[in-house]
Design a protein around this motif. Structure first.
Motif, PDB file in Angstrom:
ATOM      1  N   GLU A 178       0.833  -1.206   0.000  1.00 54.60           N
ATOM      2  CA  GLU A 178       0.000   0.000   0.000  1.00 54.60           C
ATOM      3  C   GLU A 178       0.869   1.257   0.000  1.00 54.60           C
ATOM      4  OE1 GLU A 178      -3.182   2.633   0.019  1.00 54.60           O
ATOM      5  OE2 GLU A 178      -3.074   0.504  -0.514  1.00 54.60           O
ATOM      6  N   ILE A 179       1.969   1.225   0.733  1.00 56.48           N
ATOM      7  CA  ILE A 179       2.898   2.360   0.742  1.00 56.48           C
ATOM      8  C   ILE A 179       3.446   2.610  -0.662  1.00 56.48           C
ATOM      9  CG2 ILE A 179       5.179   3.115   1.550  1.00 56.48           C
ATOM     10  CD1 ILE A 179       4.495   1.625   4.206  1.00 56.48           C
ATOM     11  N   VAL A 180       3.860   1.542  -1.331  1.00 60.95           N
ATOM     12  CA  VAL A 180       4.402   1.672  -2.688  1.00 60.95           C
ATOM     13  C   VAL A 180       3.327   2.197  -3.638  1.00 60.95           C
ATOM     14  CG1 VAL A 180       5.243   0.342  -4.686  1.00 60.95           C
ATOM     15  CG2 VAL A 180       6.249  -0.009  -2.411  1.00 60.95           C
ATOM     16  N   TYR A 181       2.107   1.702  -3.499  1.00 60.69           N
ATOM     17  CA  TYR A 181       1.006   2.183  -4.334  1.00 60.69           C
ATOM     18  C   TYR A 181       0.807   3.680  -4.138  1.00 60.69           C
ATOM     19  CZ  TYR A 181      -3.719   2.940  -6.092  1.00 60.69           C
ATOM     20  OH  TYR A 181      -4.813   3.435  -6.759  1.00 60.69           O
ATOM     21  N   GLN A 182       0.810   4.130  -2.893  1.00 65.36           N
ATOM     22  CA  GLN A 182       0.611   5.554  -2.636  1.00 65.36           C
ATOM     23  C   GLN A 182       1.809   6.381  -3.099  1.00 65.36           C
ATOM     24  OE1 GLN A 182      -1.033   6.799   1.106  1.00 65.36           O
ATOM     25  NE2 GLN A 182      -2.249   4.928   1.357  1.00 65.36           N
ATOM     26  N   HIS A 183       3.007   5.823  -3.003  1.00 66.55           N
ATOM     27  CA  HIS A 183       4.190   6.502  -3.550  1.00 66.55           C
ATOM     28  C   HIS A 183       4.026   6.708  -5.053  1.00 66.55           C
ATOM     29  CE1 HIS A 183       7.714   6.741  -0.644  1.00 66.55           C
ATOM     30  NE2 HIS A 183       6.715   6.307   0.115  1.00 66.55           N
ATOM     31  N   LEU A 184       3.595   5.660  -5.737  1.00 70.40           N
ATOM     32  CA  LEU A 184       3.408   5.758  -7.189  1.00 70.40           C
ATOM     33  C   LEU A 184       2.380   6.831  -7.547  1.00 70.40           C
ATOM     34  CD1 LEU A 184       3.492   1.983  -8.101  1.00 70.40           C
ATOM     35  CD2 LEU A 184       4.910   3.726  -9.201  1.00 70.40           C
ATOM     36  N   GLN A 185       1.287   6.894  -6.788  1.00 65.42           N
ATOM     37  CA  GLN A 185       0.258   7.897  -7.036  1.00 65.42           C
ATOM     38  C   GLN A 185       0.818   9.299  -6.837  1.00 65.42           C
ATOM     39  OE1 GLN A 185      -1.843   5.618  -8.578  1.00 65.42           O
ATOM     40  NE2 GLN A 185      -3.447   6.985  -7.835  1.00 65.42           N
ATOM     41  N   ALA A 186       1.575   9.484  -5.768  1.00 60.73           N
ATOM     42  CA  ALA A 186       2.162  10.796  -5.493  1.00 60.73           C
ATOM     43  C   ALA A 186       3.196  11.172  -6.539  1.00 60.73           C
ATOM     44  CB  ALA A 186       2.790  10.801  -4.095  1.00 60.73           C
ATOM     45  N   MET A 187       4.044  10.214  -6.914  1.00 67.36           N
ATOM     46  CA  MET A 187       5.085  10.487  -7.900  1.00 67.36           C
ATOM     47  C   MET A 187       4.495  10.852  -9.254  1.00 67.36           C
ATOM     48  SD  MET A 187       7.570   7.331  -6.716  1.00 67.36           S
ATOM     49  CE  MET A 187       8.692   7.376  -8.115  1.00 67.36           C
ATOM     50  N   SER A 188       3.423  10.167  -9.646  1.00 69.62           N
ATOM     51  CA  SER A 188       2.795  10.452 -10.944  1.00 69.62           C
ATOM     52  C   SER A 188       2.179  11.841 -10.973  1.00 69.62           C
ATOM     53  CB  SER A 188       1.731   9.402 -11.269  1.00 69.62           C
ATOM     54  OG  SER A 188       0.652   9.468 -10.350  1.00 69.62           O
ATOM     55  N   GLY A 189       1.809  12.360  -9.791  1.00 69.39           N
ATOM     56  CA  GLY A 189       1.226  13.702  -9.727  1.00 69.39           C
ATOM     57  C   GLY A 189       2.239  14.773  -9.392  1.00 69.39           C
ATOM     58  N   GLY A 190       3.512  14.366  -9.293  1.00 68.08           N
ATOM     59  CA  GLY A 190       4.565  15.325  -8.972  1.00 68.08           C
ATOM     60  C   GLY A 190       4.538  15.787  -7.529  1.00 68.08           C
ATOM     61  N   ASN A 191       3.957  14.975  -6.646  1.00 68.62           N
ATOM     62  CA  ASN A 191       3.835  15.351  -5.236  1.00 68.62           C
ATOM     63  C   ASN A 191       4.877  14.642  -4.383  1.00 68.62           C
ATOM     64  OD1 ASN A 191       1.467  16.916  -5.762  1.00 68.62           O
ATOM     65  ND2 ASN A 191       0.279  15.006  -5.834  1.00 68.62           N
ATOM     66  N   THR A 192       5.120  15.178  -3.196  1.00 69.39           N
ATOM     67  CA  THR A 192       6.094  14.580  -2.288  1.00 69.39           C
ATOM     68  C   THR A 192       5.575  13.251  -1.736  1.00 69.39           C
ATOM     69  OG1 THR A 192       7.384  14.892  -0.246  1.00 69.39           O
ATOM     70  CG2 THR A 192       5.160  15.832  -0.293  1.00 69.39           C
ATOM     71  N   THR A 193       6.496  12.335  -1.469  1.00 69.22           N
ATOM     72  CA  THR A 193       6.141  11.053  -0.863  1.00 69.22           C
ATOM     73  C   THR A 193       6.463  11.029   0.626  1.00 69.22           C
ATOM     74  OG1 THR A 193       8.299  10.134  -1.478  1.00 69.22           O
ATOM     75  CG2 THR A 193       6.464   9.792  -3.028  1.00 69.22           C
ATOM     76  N   ALA A 194       7.008  12.134   1.135  1.00 70.95           N
ATOM     77  CA  ALA A 194       7.333  12.210   2.563  1.00 70.95           C
ATOM     78  C   ALA A 194       6.064  12.053   3.396  1.00 70.95           C
ATOM     79  CB  ALA A 194       8.001  13.545   2.877  1.00 70.95           C
ATOM     80  N   GLY A 195       6.149  11.217   4.429  1.00 69.93           N
ATOM     81  CA  GLY A 195       5.034  11.035   5.343  1.00 69.93           C
ATOM     82  C   GLY A 195       4.058   9.937   4.959  1.00 69.93           C
ATOM     83  N   ILE A 196       4.190   9.393   3.758  1.00 63.13           N
ATOM     84  CA  ILE A 196       3.253   8.347   3.340  1.00 63.13           C
ATOM     85  C   ILE A 196       3.383   7.105   4.212  1.00 63.13           C
ATOM     86  CG2 ILE A 196       2.748   6.674   1.515  1.00 63.13           C
ATOM     87  CD1 ILE A 196       3.159   8.887  -0.519  1.00 63.13           C
ATOM     88  N   ALA A 197       4.606   6.634   4.423  1.00 61.67           N
ATOM     89  CA  ALA A 197       4.799   5.398   5.184  1.00 61.67           C
ATOM     90  C   ALA A 197       4.251   5.514   6.601  1.00 61.67           C
ATOM     91  CB  ALA A 197       6.277   5.023   5.214  1.00 61.67           C
ATOM     92  N   GLU A 198       4.387   6.697   7.209  1.00 61.27           N
ATOM     93  CA  GLU A 198       3.863   6.883   8.565  1.00 61.27           C
ATOM     94  C   GLU A 198       2.343   6.858   8.600  1.00 61.27           C
ATOM     95  OE1 GLU A 198       7.610   9.601   8.570  1.00 61.27           O
ATOM     96  OE2 GLU A 198       6.168   8.794   7.124  1.00 61.27           O
ATOM     97  N   SER A 199       1.723   7.257   7.499  1.00 60.19           N
ATOM     98  CA  SER A 199       0.260   7.381   7.482  1.00 60.19           C
ATOM     99  C   SER A 199      -0.464   6.066   7.208  1.00 60.19           C
ATOM    100  CB  SER A 199      -0.166   8.407   6.428  1.00 60.19           C
ATOM    101  OG  SER A 199       0.058   7.926   5.114  1.00 60.19           O
ATOM    102  N   VAL A 200       0.253   5.071   6.697  1.00 62.01           N
ATOM    103  CA  VAL A 200      -0.373   3.794   6.348  1.00 62.01           C
ATOM    104  C   VAL A 200      -0.422   2.890   7.573  1.00 62.01           C
ATOM    105  CG1 VAL A 200      -0.210   1.719   4.924  1.00 62.01           C
ATOM    106  CG2 VAL A 200       0.337   3.950   3.942  1.00 62.01           C
ATOM    107  N   LYS A 201      -1.601   2.454   7.936  1.00 60.61           N
ATOM    108  CA  LYS A 201      -1.755   1.562   9.073  1.00 60.61           C
ATOM    109  C   LYS A 201      -1.385   0.133   8.676  1.00 60.61           C
ATOM    110  CE  LYS A 201      -5.444   4.269  11.224  1.00 60.61           C
ATOM    111  NZ  LYS A 201      -6.853   4.261  11.708  1.00 60.61           N
TER     112      LYS A 201
END
Length: 219
Positions: A178-201
């Protein structure tokens, strides 16, 4: 301050998906965040499982895996004292316990619940592959981004067309998937991936689901 040593068990090294992520994250962090150790006994167990599940496979299947694992490790534990007693129930885990102590491991990465059950009695911190990868993502999200970029072309070239997240889920890393999926979504939109791993339960693994019996190729 000493760089943490991560001792890796056979149930993690057996999976090509997990091996790739482990060693690519180690490469991306340049050994400044962690180094990787394992033992002759652990590698022997990996090779036994590969051959058992690929009886008619070519001879080079196991030799290729052995050579590439050993080349990727920072330390290969070849010996440890006799007579060490594992505090858990399964005496077959003694060699992992002993080798982890011998190399001064900070973390043990294993999907064997027997270690988690006695984690308070161990001189190192126990992680599943899933929780360890999440820990790396929390501390160095850019390393996860770079490994994603490095692996995208490989997964796109495979005939079964698994995604990075799907491969991680099959390898029993649902939280990191799920973290990798959200990283991919953020990267495709040019957004930062900082904080994603902490937010995933953490996602609870279905113990009824089986690990793939056949390794996904070699490193």
């Amino acid at each position: 301050m000493r760089v943490p040593i991560v001792f890796v068990d056979a149930n993690v090294l057996y999976s090509k998906t997990l091996r790739d992520w482990l060693f690519l994250l180690r490469k991306e962090t340049c050994g400044d965040m962690f180094t990787v150790a394992s033992s002759n006994d652990v590698i022997a167990e990996v090779l036994y499982r590969i051959r058992r599940n690929n009886i008619g496979g070519p001879g080079h299947l196991t030799s290729n895996v052995k050579e590439k694992i050993e080349a990727s490790l920072d330390e290969l534990v070849r010996d440890f004292p006799a007579g060490m007693v594992f505090p858990g129930d399964d005496t077959h885990d003694t060699h992992v316990y002993a080798a982890s102590i011998a190399c001064g491991a900070t973390y043990l990465v294993t999907d064997d619940a027997g270690f988690s059950d006695v984690s308070d009695e161990l001189p190192y911190e126990v992680h599943s592959a899933d929780s360890f990868f999440q820990l790396i993502g929390e501390n160095v999200p850019r390393a996860v981004d770079n490994v994603i970029r490095a692996q995208i072309s490989y997964y796109r070239s495979q005939s079964d067309s698994k995604t990075l997240s799907e491969a991680l889920t099959l390898a029993k890393c649902p939280t990191f998937a799920e973290i990798v999926y959200q990283h991919l979504q953020a990267m495709s939109g040019g957004n930062t991936t900082a904080g994603i791993a902490e937010s995933v339960k953490p996602v609870v693994i279905d113990d009824a689901a089986e690990t793939p019996a056949v390794p996904e190729g070699v490193l």
